[in-house]
Design a protein around this motif. Structure first.
Motif, mmCIF file in Angstrom:
data_model
loop_
_atom_site.group_PDB
_atom_site.id
_atom_site.type_symbol
_atom_site.label_atom_id
_atom_site.label_comp_id
_atom_site.label_asym_id
_atom_site.label_seq_id
_atom_site.Cartn_x
_atom_site.Cartn_y
_atom_site.Cartn_z
ATOM 1 N N ASP A 8 0.891 -1.519 0.186
ATOM 2 C CA ASP A 8 -0.038 0.672 -0.098
ATOM 3 C C ASP A 8 0.767 1.068 -0.142
ATOM 4 O O ASP A 8 1.843 1.107 0.555
ATOM 5 C CB ASP A 8 -0.526 -0.085 1.117
ATOM 6 C CG ASP A 8 -1.547 1.156 1.173
ATOM 7 O OD1 ASP A 8 -2.584 1.336 0.313
ATOM 8 O OD2 ASP A 8 -1.969 1.474 2.724
ATOM 9 N N ASP A 10 -0.264 4.861 0.368
ATOM 10 C CA ASP A 10 0.152 6.025 1.691
ATOM 11 C C ASP A 10 0.029 5.496 2.922
ATOM 12 O O ASP A 10 -1.009 4.700 3.536
ATOM 13 C CB ASP A 10 -1.463 6.557 1.852
ATOM 14 C CG ASP A 10 -2.035 7.341 0.368
ATOM 15 O OD1 ASP A 10 -0.794 8.570 0.094
ATOM 16 O OD2 ASP A 10 -3.106 7.403 -0.391
ATOM 17 N N LEU A 43 -11.600 6.848 7.348
ATOM 18 C CA LEU A 43 -11.020 7.601 6.061
ATOM 19 C C LEU A 43 -10.092 6.449 5.348
ATOM 20 O O LEU A 43 -9.281 6.603 4.516
ATOM 21 C CB LEU A 43 -11.272 9.171 5.606
ATOM 22 C CG LEU A 43 -12.266 9.423 6.509
ATOM 23 C CD1 LEU A 43 -11.845 11.070 5.809
ATOM 24 C CD2 LEU A 43 -13.668 8.915 5.799
ATOM 25 N N GLY A 45 -7.694 4.290 3.568
ATOM 26 C CA GLY A 45 -7.708 3.548 2.347
ATOM 27 C C GLY A 45 -8.621 3.585 2.328
ATOM 28 O O GLY A 45 -9.076 2.806 0.785
ATOM 29 N N ILE A 46 -9.517 4.130 1.721
ATOM 30 C CA ILE A 46 -10.870 4.411 2.027
ATOM 31 C C ILE A 46 -10.919 5.664 0.756
ATOM 32 O O ILE A 46 -10.083 6.386 0.825
ATOM 33 C CB ILE A 46 -12.185 4.968 2.625
ATOM 34 C CG1 ILE A 46 -12.573 4.014 4.062
ATOM 35 C CG2 ILE A 46 -13.635 5.340 2.560
ATOM 36 C CD1 ILE A 46 -12.657 2.620 3.716
ATOM 37 N N ARG A 48 -11.901 8.375 -2.889
ATOM 38 C CA ARG A 48 -12.261 9.440 -2.624
ATOM 39 C C ARG A 48 -14.066 10.041 -2.412
ATOM 40 O O ARG A 48 -14.665 10.482 -1.021
ATOM 41 C CB ARG A 48 -11.868 10.607 -3.623
ATOM 42 C CG ARG A 48 -11.989 12.144 -3.636
ATOM 43 C CD ARG A 48 -11.075 13.068 -4.288
ATOM 44 N NE ARG A 48 -9.721 11.915 -4.990
ATOM 45 C CZ ARG A 48 -9.801 12.040 -6.598
ATOM 46 N NH1 ARG A 48 -9.792 13.192 -7.789
ATOM 47 N NH2 ARG A 48 -8.197 12.246 -6.870
ATOM 48 N N SER A 113 -2.534 0.682 -4.480
ATOM 49 C CA SER A 113 -2.879 2.281 -3.858
ATOM 50 C C SER A 113 -4.486 2.694 -4.491
ATOM 51 O O SER A 113 -4.287 2.765 -5.686
ATOM 52 C CB SER A 113 -2.032 3.679 -3.454
ATOM 53 O OG SER A 113 -2.808 4.761 -3.794
ATOM 54 N N VAL A 114 -5.372 3.062 -3.782
ATOM 55 C CA VAL A 114 -6.729 3.688 -4.309
ATOM 56 C C VAL A 114 -6.703 4.692 -4.256
ATOM 57 O O VAL A 114 -7.570 5.444 -5.094
ATOM 58 C CB VAL A 114 -7.894 2.774 -3.121
ATOM 59 C CG1 VAL A 114 -8.146 1.919 -2.942
ATOM 60 C CG2 VAL A 114 -7.675 3.804 -1.990
ATOM 61 N N SER A 115 -5.587 5.796 -4.265
ATOM 62 C CA SER A 115 -5.404 7.146 -4.877
ATOM 63 C C SER A 115 -5.138 6.794 -6.244
ATOM 64 O O SER A 115 -4.061 5.789 -6.845
ATOM 65 C CB SER A 115 -3.832 7.557 -3.485
ATOM 66 O OG SER A 115 -4.382 8.716 -4.240
ATOM 67 N N LYS A 116 -6.254 8.386 -6.629
ATOM 68 C CA LYS A 116 -5.997 8.588 -7.943
ATOM 69 C C LYS A 116 -4.674 9.579 -9.039
ATOM 70 O O LYS A 116 -3.958 9.630 -9.200
ATOM 71 C CB LYS A 116 -6.859 8.796 -7.922
ATOM 72 C CG LYS A 116 -8.231 7.965 -8.510
ATOM 73 C CD LYS A 116 -9.377 8.943 -9.308
ATOM 74 C CE LYS A 116 -10.618 8.160 -9.253
ATOM 75 N NZ LYS A 116 -11.810 7.844 -8.049
ATOM 76 N N ASN A 117 -3.716 9.717 -7.167
ATOM 77 C CA ASN A 117 -2.816 10.313 -7.175
ATOM 78 C C ASN A 117 -1.777 9.419 -6.531
ATOM 79 O O ASN A 117 -0.115 10.139 -6.782
ATOM 80 C CB ASN A 117 -2.872 11.691 -6.436
ATOM 81 C CG ASN A 117 -4.193 13.144 -5.938
ATOM 82 O OD1 ASN A 117 -3.978 13.087 -6.960
ATOM 83 N ND2 ASN A 117 -5.284 12.868 -6.049
ATOM 84 N N LYS A 144 -10.994 -0.897 -1.321
ATOM 85 C CA LYS A 144 -10.851 -2.023 -0.103
ATOM 86 C C LYS A 144 -12.290 -1.357 0.474
ATOM 87 O O LYS A 144 -12.943 -0.191 0.734
ATOM 88 C CB LYS A 144 -9.985 -1.134 0.057
ATOM 89 C CG LYS A 144 -8.287 -1.159 -0.240
ATOM 90 C CD LYS A 144 -6.690 -0.320 0.187
ATOM 91 C CE LYS A 144 -5.654 -0.723 -0.669
ATOM 92 N NZ LYS A 144 -5.053 0.388 -0.425
HETATM 93 P P1 B16 Z 1 -7.432 10.023 -3.819
HETATM 94 P P2 B16 Z 1 -3.849 4.050 -0.047
HETATM 95 C C1 B16 Z 1 -6.166 5.604 -0.152
HETATM 96 O O1 B16 Z 1 -5.104 5.419 -0.546
HETATM 97 C C2 B16 Z 1 -5.925 6.354 0.407
HETATM 98 O O2 B16 Z 1 -5.170 6.031 2.069
HETATM 99 C C3 B16 Z 1 -6.958 7.003 1.731
HETATM 100 O O3 B16 Z 1 -7.193 8.176 2.511
HETATM 101 C C4 B16 Z 1 -7.868 8.321 0.282
HETATM 102 O O4 B16 Z 1 -8.993 9.016 0.883
HETATM 103 C C5 B16 Z 1 -7.498 7.257 -1.085
HETATM 104 O O5 B16 Z 1 -6.581 6.999 -1.021
HETATM 105 C C6 B16 Z 1 -7.974 8.495 -1.876
HETATM 106 O O6 B16 Z 1 -7.206 9.680 -2.545
HETATM 107 O O7 B16 Z 1 -7.957 10.916 -3.337
HETATM 108 O O8 B16 Z 1 -5.897 10.420 -4.095
HETATM 109 O O9 B16 Z 1 -7.765 9.150 -5.003
HETATM 110 O O10 B16 Z 1 -4.046 3.885 1.642
HETATM 111 O O11 B16 Z 1 -4.602 3.077 -1.102
HETATM 112 O O12 B16 Z 1 -2.873 4.236 -0.553
#
Ligand code: B16
Ligand code: MG
Length: 211
Positions: A8, A10, A43, A45-46, A48, A113-117, A144
């Motif tokens: 993961d 973040d 929040l 791992g959850i 956006r 990572s579920v982050s689009k960034n 997740k």
């Molecule tokens: P974004 P991970 C997750 O990343 C974060 O833990 C979570 O807090 C955030 O809302 C999510 O990414 C979405 O991020 O807004 O940048 O798409 O822990 O899966 O790496």
């Protein structure tokens, strides 16, 4: 024993949780919702929209989809500006060593990572080339704790789930790893990450010989 290790981002490799916290805090304040560290914890791992839904559940009125999308965009703009100054100094202790130890042991390395960034953050940290595969969060149907993200990484790395190790700091993330049929290394506290097979306080304690 393992063919792949899937990390993961973040909270495991870098501490972007505080940037998400600041950005959500600002948004919650504009909507009259009380937001604190404890709320932020839920929040982790959850994704956006899922995070936004949870915050707006505490608001006094209903929101249209268009309003929700605009708020999510506003939060993301704030988050993107906060991460724009990240550098390799923002890598958590032991992160690079942990990634390198997997490669040295002949295992594939993935990022879930579920982050689009995530791609931007990896680029800022200068560790893009340490991964054999990075899941594109924009192409996921479910976040997740659904196992989709870890299964997608395993498939791309040509590894059977039973021969994958997942590394996560969030409760939802550990649940995702276990639902995928993988072994989970939790990063954090045992009392919180009860479902993990192993728990370490941080990647500085990551040792493949122990799992
Ligand atoms: P974004 P991970 C997750 O990343 C974060 O833990 C979570 O807090 C955030 O809302 C999510 O990414 C979405 O991020 O807004 O940048 O798409 O822990 O899966 O790496
Ligand atoms: Mg995380």
């Amino acid at each position: 024993k393992y063919d792949a290790v899937i990390f993961d981002l973040d909270g495991v490799i870098t501490d972007t949780a505080r940037y998400h916290y600041l950005a959500w805090m600002r948004l919650a304040n504009t909507q009259g919702v009380h937001f604190d560290e404890e709320f932020n914890e839920q929040l982790k791992g959850i994704d956006r929209m899922g995070s936004l839904e949870r915050i707006l559940m505490a608001a006094t009125r209903q929101y249209s989809l268009a309003e929700k999308l605009a708020l999510a965009e506003e939060k993301n703009a704030q988050y993107v500006s906060l991460i724009s100054n990240m550098t390799p100094d923002d890598l958590l202790p032991g992160a690079v060593q942990a990634l390198d130890s997997c490669r040295a042991a002949g295992m594939k390395v993935g990022l879930a990572s579920v982050s689009k960034n995530a791609f931007t953050v990896l680029d800022k940290l200068g560790i893009m080339d340490k991964f054999d595969y990075v899941v594109d969060a924009a192409k996921l149907a479910r976040g997740k704790p659904d196992p989709e993200i870890f299964l997608k990484a395993a498939c791309a790395l040509d590894a059977l789930p039973a021969r994958c190790l997942g590394v996560e700091d969030a409760v939802a993330g550990v649940a995702s790893i276990k639902a995928a049929g993988m072994t989970a290394v939790g990063v954090g506290e045992r009392s919180v990450l009860a479902q993990a097979d192993f728990v370490i306080p941080g990647l500085a304690c990551f040792d493949l010989n122990n799992y």
